[in-house]
Design a protein around this motif. Sequence first.
Motif, PDB file in Angstrom:
ATOM      1  N   TYR A  54      14.809   4.209  54.847  1.00 27.54           N
ATOM      2  CA  TYR A  54      13.454   4.659  55.169  1.00 27.54           C
ATOM      3  C   TYR A  54      13.100   4.379  56.624  1.00 27.54           C
ATOM      4  CZ  TYR A  54       8.371   4.798  55.309  1.00 27.54           C
ATOM      5  OH  TYR A  54       7.078   5.061  55.665  1.00 27.54           O
ATOM      6  N   ILE A  55      13.336   3.143  57.075  1.00 32.05           N
ATOM      7  CA  ILE A  55      12.895   2.800  58.434  1.00 32.05           C
ATOM      8  C   ILE A  55      13.785   3.431  59.506  1.00 32.05           C
ATOM      9  CG2 ILE A  55      11.762   0.661  57.725  1.00 32.05           C
ATOM     10  CD1 ILE A  55      14.118  -0.887  58.910  1.00 32.05           C
ATOM     11  N   THR A  56      14.961   3.908  59.115  1.00 34.87           N
ATOM     12  CA  THR A  56      15.811   4.614  60.082  1.00 34.87           C
ATOM     13  C   THR A  56      15.749   6.125  59.918  1.00 34.87           C
ATOM     14  OG1 THR A  56      17.738   4.369  58.607  1.00 34.87           O
ATOM     15  CG2 THR A  56      17.429   2.679  60.300  1.00 34.87           C
ATOM     16  N   GLY A  57      14.966   6.587  58.959  1.00 30.63           N
ATOM     17  CA  GLY A  57      14.827   8.023  58.751  1.00 30.63           C
ATOM     18  C   GLY A  57      16.085   8.688  58.238  1.00 30.63           C
ATOM     19  N   ARG A  58      16.890   7.955  57.452  1.00 33.52           N
ATOM     20  CA  ARG A  58      18.164   8.488  56.979  1.00 33.52           C
ATOM     21  C   ARG A  58      18.170   8.630  55.456  1.00 33.52           C
ATOM     22  NH1 ARG A  58      22.383   8.344  60.428  1.00 33.52           N
ATOM     23  NH2 ARG A  58      23.263   9.714  58.843  1.00 33.52           N
ATOM     24  N   GLN A  59      17.139   9.259  54.945  1.00 36.11           N
ATOM     25  CA  GLN A  59      16.985   9.425  53.502  1.00 36.11           C
ATOM     26  C   GLN A  59      18.093  10.253  52.873  1.00 36.11           C
ATOM     27  OE1 GLN A  59      14.673   9.806  55.838  1.00 36.11           O
ATOM     28  NE2 GLN A  59      12.624   9.172  55.180  1.00 36.11           N
ATOM     29  N   GLU A  60      18.827  11.016  53.681  1.00 33.83           N
ATOM     30  CA  GLU A  60      19.836  11.927  53.120  1.00 33.83           C
ATOM     31  C   GLU A  60      21.113  11.212  52.684  1.00 33.83           C
ATOM     32  OE1 GLU A  60      21.368  11.369  57.253  1.00 33.83           O
ATOM     33  OE2 GLU A  60      19.406  11.420  56.288  1.00 33.83           O
ATOM     34  N   LYS A  95       9.132  -1.377  47.725  1.00 32.47           N
ATOM     35  CA  LYS A  95      10.073  -0.642  46.885  1.00 32.47           C
ATOM     36  C   LYS A  95       9.935   0.844  47.170  1.00 32.47           C
ATOM     37  CE  LYS A  95      12.044  -0.438  42.280  1.00 32.47           C
ATOM     38  NZ  LYS A  95      12.021  -0.966  40.898  1.00 32.47           N
ATOM     39  N   ILE A  96      11.045   1.447  47.572  1.00 30.51           N
ATOM     40  CA  ILE A  96      11.068   2.864  47.920  1.00 30.51           C
ATOM     41  C   ILE A  96      12.042   3.559  46.976  1.00 30.51           C
ATOM     42  CG2 ILE A  96      11.624   4.535  49.721  1.00 30.51           C
ATOM     43  CD1 ILE A  96      10.904   2.233  51.725  1.00 30.51           C
ATOM     44  N   THR A 313      20.294   0.276  73.976  1.00 27.23           N
ATOM     45  CA  THR A 313      20.274   1.626  74.553  1.00 27.23           C
ATOM     46  C   THR A 313      19.908   2.687  73.533  1.00 27.23           C
ATOM     47  OG1 THR A 313      22.659   1.879  74.153  1.00 27.23           O
ATOM     48  CG2 THR A 313      22.001   1.052  76.300  1.00 27.23           C
ATOM     49  N   ASN A 314      19.673   2.271  72.288  1.00 30.78           N
ATOM     50  CA  ASN A 314      19.345   3.231  71.225  1.00 30.78           C
ATOM     51  C   ASN A 314      18.138   2.741  70.455  1.00 30.78           C
ATOM     52  OD1 ASN A 314      21.833   5.094  71.260  1.00 30.78           O
ATOM     53  ND2 ASN A 314      22.729   3.050  71.153  1.00 30.78           N
ATOM     54  N   ARG A 315      17.479   3.678  69.839  1.00 28.14           N
ATOM     55  CA  ARG A 315      16.344   3.305  68.985  1.00 28.14           C
ATOM     56  C   ARG A 315      16.108   4.406  67.952  1.00 28.14           C
ATOM     57  NH1 ARG A 315      10.911   4.971  70.019  1.00 28.14           N
ATOM     58  NH2 ARG A 315      10.785   6.728  71.431  1.00 28.14           N
ATOM     59  N   PHE A 316      15.345   4.060  66.933  1.00 30.01           N
ATOM     60  CA  PHE A 316      14.889   5.021  65.951  1.00 30.01           C
ATOM     61  C   PHE A 316      13.380   5.175  66.084  1.00 30.01           C
ATOM     62  CE2 PHE A 316      18.732   3.621  63.662  1.00 30.01           C
ATOM     63  CZ  PHE A 316      19.312   4.848  63.457  1.00 30.01           C
ATOM     64  N   LEU A 317      12.901   6.360  65.806  1.00 32.95           N
ATOM     65  CA  LEU A 317      11.469   6.552  65.717  1.00 32.95           C
ATOM     66  C   LEU A 317      11.022   6.138  64.319  1.00 32.95           C
ATOM     67  CD1 LEU A 317      11.104  10.009  67.460  1.00 32.95           C
ATOM     68  CD2 LEU A 317      10.535   7.771  68.421  1.00 32.95           C
ATOM     69  N   PRO A 318       9.795   5.611  64.187  1.00 34.31           N
ATOM     70  CA  PRO A 318       9.299   5.270  62.836  1.00 34.31           C
ATOM     71  C   PRO A 318       9.362   6.478  61.914  1.00 34.31           C
ATOM     72  CG  PRO A 318       7.825   4.435  64.536  1.00 34.31           C
ATOM     73  CD  PRO A 318       8.816   5.324  65.233  1.00 34.31           C
ATOM     74  N   SER A 319       9.730   6.242  60.664  1.00 32.75           N
ATOM     75  CA  SER A 319       9.783   7.325  59.691  1.00 32.75           C
ATOM     76  C   SER A 319       8.380   7.842  59.393  1.00 32.75           C
ATOM     77  CB  SER A 319      10.424   6.810  58.395  1.00 32.75           C
ATOM     78  OG  SER A 319      11.734   6.373  58.644  1.00 32.75           O
ATOM     79  N   LYS A 320       8.287   9.123  59.110  1.00 30.61           N
ATOM     80  CA  LYS A 320       6.988   9.724  58.798  1.00 30.61           C
ATOM     81  C   LYS A 320       6.728   9.646  57.298  1.00 30.61           C
ATOM     82  CE  LYS A 320       7.190  12.880  62.718  1.00 30.61           C
ATOM     83  NZ  LYS A 320       7.172  14.293  63.168  1.00 30.61           N
TER      84      LYS A 320
END
Length: 320
Positions: A54-60, A95-96, A313-320
């Motif tokens: 969830y926090i990395t936006g990688r739900q797939e 819990k997600i 040098t890398n980051r994730f944007l917050p998940s929507k």
Amino acid sequence: MVKQVLLFTDLGIDDAFTMLYILFRKDIQLVGIVADYGNVTRDKAVWNINYLKYITGRQEIPVFLGASIPLTGIGVETFPEVHGEAGLGPIIPPKINYPVYPISEMYHMKNIDLENLTIINLGRLSSLATAFVLNLEIMENVKEYICMGGAFFYPGNVTAVAEANFHLDPYAANLIVQYAKNLTIIPLNVTQHAIVTPEMVNQINDFHQVTQDPAGLIIKPMLDYYYNFYSKSNPGIEGSPIHDFLTVWYLLHPNAVGLSKVPIKVIPDQGEGFGQSIADLRATPDPKYKTHSVAFQFDYELFKNDIMNTFLTNRFLPSK
């Protein structure tokens, strides 16, 4: 070339750091995750994996249910004093509910080339052994296996001679040693020296305080908790040994890790040697031992610099 990885994990703190590292990089494709018992229960491992997704936006990324008990039939022991009650140190994630699939579905993942797939096992080997039992032919066609486990001519961390992943299911460990092709073992010998110092943690945290990236900001509370445990159990240690991380780091930096081809076995008999990993270094080793690659040294300076280059040098944007 991007490396495809199927990850088996009992997601505790060092597993979480490892998963974040994978997701912060562009040269690894995490094609799936198998949730195991170990550092925490299987249910908590699933909970933690879904939170990191969830926090990395990688739900797939698909998640598969691995083992909840060892092949030994011995009751499961978790380690909240090391990894926290939930497995992420002081963090209790929400819990997600993402889909979770039975392990048998793992064989039917799309867009997977077994001949280019690396399976990395971070925890007990019960789930990986089960995957071999269910479909040996497919598992024999996987390109390579990298497992954290064992201690060769080195003190154990559960008993005087045994490391946790092997000790807590030596039946499973032995099955993998017997049947896995192109297996590399990353033992306690090297992982105990894979140190992330408080100074490194603070630098990573300062960077992500600016970006307000939630995936970067959970690293400090987790590793501070981890270091608190290790500074008490190993007085004088300079940081947190992130054992599981070295498996993935080896995948990307094989020339920076010193390997030896060694005939090995894991002791499955109850007694003081239960779960001990043994290497037969005689001129004529026992033919029952299987020869695999075992790591005995690594380039720590490159290791440290790579971690900092990746997380600064890398980051994730917050998940929507």
